[in-house]
Design an enzyme around this catalytic site. Sequence first.
Site, PDB file in Angstrom:
ATOM      1  N   PHE A  32      14.006  49.892   6.126  1.00  0.00           N
ATOM      2  CA  PHE A  32      15.090  48.741   5.966  1.00  0.00           C
ATOM      3  C   PHE A  32      14.334  47.315   4.919  1.00  0.00           C
ATOM      4  O   PHE A  32      13.389  46.887   5.377  1.00  0.00           O
ATOM      5  CB  PHE A  32      15.350  48.285   7.140  1.00  0.00           C
ATOM      6  N   ASP A  80       6.151  45.446   2.077  1.00  0.00           N
ATOM      7  CA  ASP A  80       7.572  44.519   2.504  1.00  0.00           C
ATOM      8  C   ASP A  80       6.922  44.090   3.906  1.00  0.00           C
ATOM      9  O   ASP A  80       7.005  44.702   4.897  1.00  0.00           O
ATOM     10  CB  ASP A  80       8.729  45.321   2.501  1.00  0.00           C
ATOM     11  N   LYS A 139      11.639  35.956   6.233  1.00  0.00           N
ATOM     12  CA  LYS A 139      11.666  35.269   7.624  1.00  0.00           C
ATOM     13  C   LYS A 139      10.970  34.280   8.250  1.00  0.00           C
ATOM     14  O   LYS A 139      11.072  33.057   8.010  1.00  0.00           O
ATOM     15  CB  LYS A 139      11.412  36.646   8.465  1.00  0.00           C
TER      16      LYS A 139
HETATM   17  C1  LIG Z   1      11.205  44.498   6.534  1.00  0.00           C
HETATM   18  C2  LIG Z   1      12.543  43.944   5.800  1.00  0.00           C
HETATM   19  N1  LIG Z   1      12.596  43.664   4.913  1.00  0.00           N
HETATM   20  C3  LIG Z   1      13.970  42.830   4.367  1.00  0.00           C
HETATM   21  C4  LIG Z   1      14.725  42.447   4.920  1.00  0.00           C
HETATM   22  C5  LIG Z   1      15.784  41.626   4.527  1.00  0.00           C
HETATM   23  O1  LIG Z   1      15.672  40.357   4.874  1.00  0.00           O
HETATM   24  P1  LIG Z   1      16.896  39.104   5.041  1.00  0.00           P
HETATM   25  O2  LIG Z   1      18.037  39.613   5.951  1.00  0.00           O
HETATM   26  O3  LIG Z   1      16.386  37.799   4.904  1.00  0.00           O
HETATM   27  O4  LIG Z   1      17.557  39.722   3.325  1.00  0.00           O
HETATM   28  C6  LIG Z   1      14.489  42.567   6.517  1.00  0.00           C
HETATM   29  C7  LIG Z   1      15.371  41.773   7.442  1.00  0.00           C
HETATM   30  O5  LIG Z   1      15.363  42.316   8.478  1.00  0.00           O
HETATM   31  C8  LIG Z   1      13.373  43.190   6.923  1.00  0.00           C
HETATM   32  O6  LIG Z   1      13.050  43.567   8.210  1.00  0.00           O
END
Ligand SMILES: Cc1ncc(COP(=O)(O)O)c(C=O)c1O
Length: 402
Positions: free
Chosen positions: A141, A226, A255
């Site tokens: 994700f 990530d 976040k």
């Molecule tokens: C590992 C990871 N990458 C990217 C994202 C995407 O972030 P955003 O919702 O701020 O676009 C999330 C969101 O839950 C995430 O958990």
Amino acid sequence: MTSSADLIEASERRSAHNYHPLPVVIHEAHGAWVTDVEGKRYLDFLSGYSSLNFGHGNQKIVEAAQEQLKNLTLTSRAFYHDQFARFCAGLGDLTGKDMILPMNTGAEAVETAIKVARKWGYQVKGVEPEQADIIVMEDNFHGRTTTIVSFSTDPDARGDFGPYTPGFTVVKYGSAEAVRTAIGPNTVAVLVEPIQGEAGVLVPPDGYLAQLREICTENNVLMIADEIQSGLGRTGKTFACDHEGVVPDVYVLGKALGGGVVPVSAIAANEDVLGVIKPGQHGSTFGGNPLACAVGNAVIDLLNTGEFQERAARLGDVLHARLRELIGDGVVTVRGRGLWAGVDVDPSLATGREVSKALLARGVLAKDTHGSTIRLAPPIVISEEDLLWAVDQLADAIASFR
Ligand SMILES: Cc1ncc(COP(=O)(O)O)c(C=O)c1O
């Protein structure tokens, strides 16, 4: 005051149904506790999917934001502003990287990492034009943009959003050998969540990240971590990669970098990678704005104390020890690291959503993910007493389905 029921009905009537919220309408929050419009208090065990690592209304973060609101909120990157240099230096030092590229949301930061990796591939590695490939993991994700959902393996996230962006190879998460086999001459990067959050807080086998690091180095491929959900103290270290002493080529952050106040994301990398981006090639009107940088600076100051990492590690041990006691008592497995856990409830008892609703009724906010998994991620400022109380509520909630 308007009732929760009225506000929920009004929200559902005029908003797209892209989320399925639990039936609670929050009005205010401090630390680990939130209060709804009817005055009922709940312990927050989700923390805005790890955006609130430092708690709701963290004094240092809010003060930094208030101070900045008085002075300067937006310039765009057409000009410099006086919070920017400190933000880049601070985040650069925290990650050990030369350069920062600030954006706003997590998905934007992931997109940034993809663009940088592709450009690096063509300009530095010498990949043939239009041929760059990025290895990604099953059940990943990384956000919701069209390119990111193109390499999602979740039918809900991906279905009917094509045509899809090419240039990605999906391999099994947790298998370094699968990555080694998938690497070809056009591979520019491996994009990995050090712990897969949305997939259910899946921790890969020990040594996986270190092996990926080795494979990437051997093959002149960028390792992109990530750490949007796993980073910034959540797992008991600044980054989840730290647990294996691994330093990726690119950190993707978001976040909690915004302290629960404003969206702040960024990628961090050395100049030989991030230096490929020149004026006009990437950016965002709001990325790196003064308010975001002031908030980010306060977050970096908090992380530099080491206090939150230490607290997440200590309380994480308490959380996992207590959760493990529930195994066999309606809980099938528990995973995670630090103050982050995925709890698989016996699917014959209840769905994750049913358990989340039962928790809500007992004053705990948590959210299900995929079937019967409950994801737990309280703010790191939570007290040990509150932590244990919440696990008691979970045990009671599960017991109520027997
Ligand atoms: C590992 C990871 N990458 C990217 C994202 C995407 O972030 P955003 O919702 O701020 O676009 C999330 C969101 O839950 C995430 O958990």
